[in-house]
Write an enzyme that holds these catalytic residues in place. Structure first.
Site, PDB file in Angstrom:
ATOM      1  CG  ASN A   1      -1.610   1.281   1.684  1.00 39.75           C
ATOM      2  OD1 ASN A   1      -2.074   2.042   0.384  1.00 39.75           O
ATOM      3  ND2 ASN A   1      -2.355   1.271   2.495  1.00 39.75           N
ATOM      4  CD1 TRP A   2       3.768   1.022  -2.615  1.00 39.12           C
ATOM      5  CD2 TRP A   2       3.578   2.149  -4.743  1.00 39.12           C
ATOM      6  NE1 TRP A   2       4.448   0.215  -3.466  1.00 39.12           N
ATOM      7  CE2 TRP A   2       4.266   0.810  -4.768  1.00 39.12           C
ATOM      8  CE3 TRP A   2       3.297   2.729  -5.828  1.00 39.12           C
ATOM      9  CZ2 TRP A   2       4.796   0.488  -5.913  1.00 39.12           C
ATOM     10  CZ3 TRP A   2       3.892   2.421  -6.996  1.00 39.12           C
ATOM     11  CH2 TRP A   2       4.633   1.210  -7.049  1.00 39.12           C
TER      12      TRP A   2
ATOM     13  CG  HIS B   1      -5.958   1.844   5.225  1.00 39.76           C
ATOM     14  ND1 HIS B   1      -5.570   2.524   6.091  1.00 39.76           N
ATOM     15  CD2 HIS B   1      -4.944   0.883   4.995  1.00 39.76           C
ATOM     16  CE1 HIS B   1      -4.184   2.483   6.416  1.00 39.76           C
ATOM     17  NE2 HIS B   1      -3.960   1.232   5.867  1.00 39.76           N
TER      18      HIS B   1
ATOM     19  N   GLY C   1       2.884  -1.008   4.411  1.00 43.86           N
ATOM     20  CA  GLY C   1       2.921   0.513   3.900  1.00 43.86           C
ATOM     21  C   GLY C   1       4.604   0.893   3.760  1.00 43.86           C
ATOM     22  N   GLY C   2       5.235   1.295   4.932  1.00 43.75           N
ATOM     23  CA  GLY C   2       6.266   1.933   4.570  1.00 43.75           C
ATOM     24  C   GLY C   2       7.234   1.079   3.730  1.00 43.75           C
TER      25      GLY C   2
HETATM   26  P1  13P Z   1       3.235   0.537   7.589  1.00 42.61           P
HETATM   27  O1  13P Z   1       3.633  -0.824   7.224  1.00 42.61           O
HETATM   28  O2  13P Z   1       3.868   1.530   7.321  1.00 42.61           O
HETATM   29  O3  13P Z   1       3.125   0.403   9.187  1.00 42.61           O
HETATM   30  O4  13P Z   1       1.515   0.515   7.082  1.00 42.61           O
HETATM   31  C1  13P Z   1       0.618  -0.363   7.211  1.00 42.61           C
HETATM   32  C2  13P Z   1      -0.303  -0.269   6.550  1.00 42.61           C
HETATM   33  O5  13P Z   1      -1.257   0.597   6.726  1.00 42.61           O
HETATM   34  C3  13P Z   1      -0.707  -0.911   5.242  1.00 42.61           C
HETATM   35  O6  13P Z   1      -1.949  -0.662   4.504  1.00 42.61           O
END
Ligand code: 13P
Length: 251
Positions: free
Chosen positions: A9-10, A95, A234-235
């Site tokens: 998820n960018w 989300h 995410g990150g």
């Molecule tokens: P992180 O991996 O940056 O904690 O984000 C998770 C997320 O919200 C994926 O949808």
């Protein structure tokens, strides 16, 4: 056996140029991986550029959100038909950032999930508790309520099209991951619930991703758990190297 599914998820990062460049790197980095489903979710404005790179590769594409109507006076929204046309296989729905910042509620998310399925877009339905809810012992109630609400009205024969992403809000972007045991406990509860909503057989086919500070360093212990079928990242999905390492750890 459920086939692992890892999605990146960018969030609100990477316009068309940067998104295409990252997609090129990820395609190269996961070449030959054929035992995991993999997708990236760019911002809407970058979907076309990313599709041009990932079409006919083992990298799939997801949207980050979708509205439930096909077209009309819904300023700022994107329809399932449009996502299909641009090459999306999946869409993330519900989300916690959409719930908390943009006020999405369970009923809206359910309408979106049903619209996605009826248009052939596979929904990745997110759920997860706040830190306060975890500390007060209401994690299971909260997550169960969200999952039940989101999947209401979906037919048993469509159940396998759904992915559930369990993302404890306190673990998102904080560097604080749920322990594999904490995550497994909630995943097992979700799978049980999916058995009640659909059938045990259907529940056995539904993939449940974990999300929240997933990194190359913690994915192996998470994916080893019986009911953790992949990750919503995410990150760490913003760098080809770390994302590919997570994918490979699931293969
Ligand atoms: P992180 O991996 O940056 O904690 O984000 C998770 C997320 O919200 C994926 O949808």
């Amino acid at each position: 056996m459920r086939r692992p599914f890892v999605a990146g998820n960018w969030k609100m990062n990477k316009g068309p140029k940067d998104a295409a460049a990252l997609a090129v790197e990820i395609v190269a980095a996961i070449k030959g991986v054929d035992t995991v489903d993999v997708a990236v979710a760019p911002v809407a404005i970058s979907l076309a550029a990313v599709n041009a790179i990932v079409a006919n590769t083992n990298l799939g594409m997801s949207a980050q959100n979708m509205f439930y109507e096909e077209n009309g006076a819904y300023t700022g929204e994107l329809s399932p038909l449009m996502l299909e046309e641009i090459g999306c296989t999946y869409t993330i729905l519900g989300h916690s950032e959409r719930r908390q910042i943009f006020g999405e509620d369970d009923e809206l998310i359910n309408r979106k999930a049903r619209a996605a399925i009826s248009h052939g877009i596979l929904p990745i339905v997110c759920c997860g508790e706040t830190l306060e809810e975890r500390e007060s012992g209401s994690t299971n109630d909260k997550v169960a309520f969200q999952v039940k609400a989101a999947l209401s009205g979906i037919r048993i024969e469509d159940a396998f099209k759904v992915t559930v992403a369990y993302e404890p809000i306190w673990a998102i972007g904080t560097g604080r991951t749920a322990s594999p045991e904490q995550a497994q406990e909630v995943h097992a509860m979700i799978r049980n619930l999916l058995g009640d909503i659909f059938t045990a057989e259907a529940a056995d086919k539904i993939r449940i991703q974990y999300g929240g500070s997933v990194k190359p360093a913690n994915i192996s212990d998470l994916i080893a758990k019986a009911d953790i079928d992949g990750a919503l990242v995410g990150g760490a999905s913003l760098k080809a190297e770390s994302f590919a390492a997570i994918v490979k750890a699931c293969s």
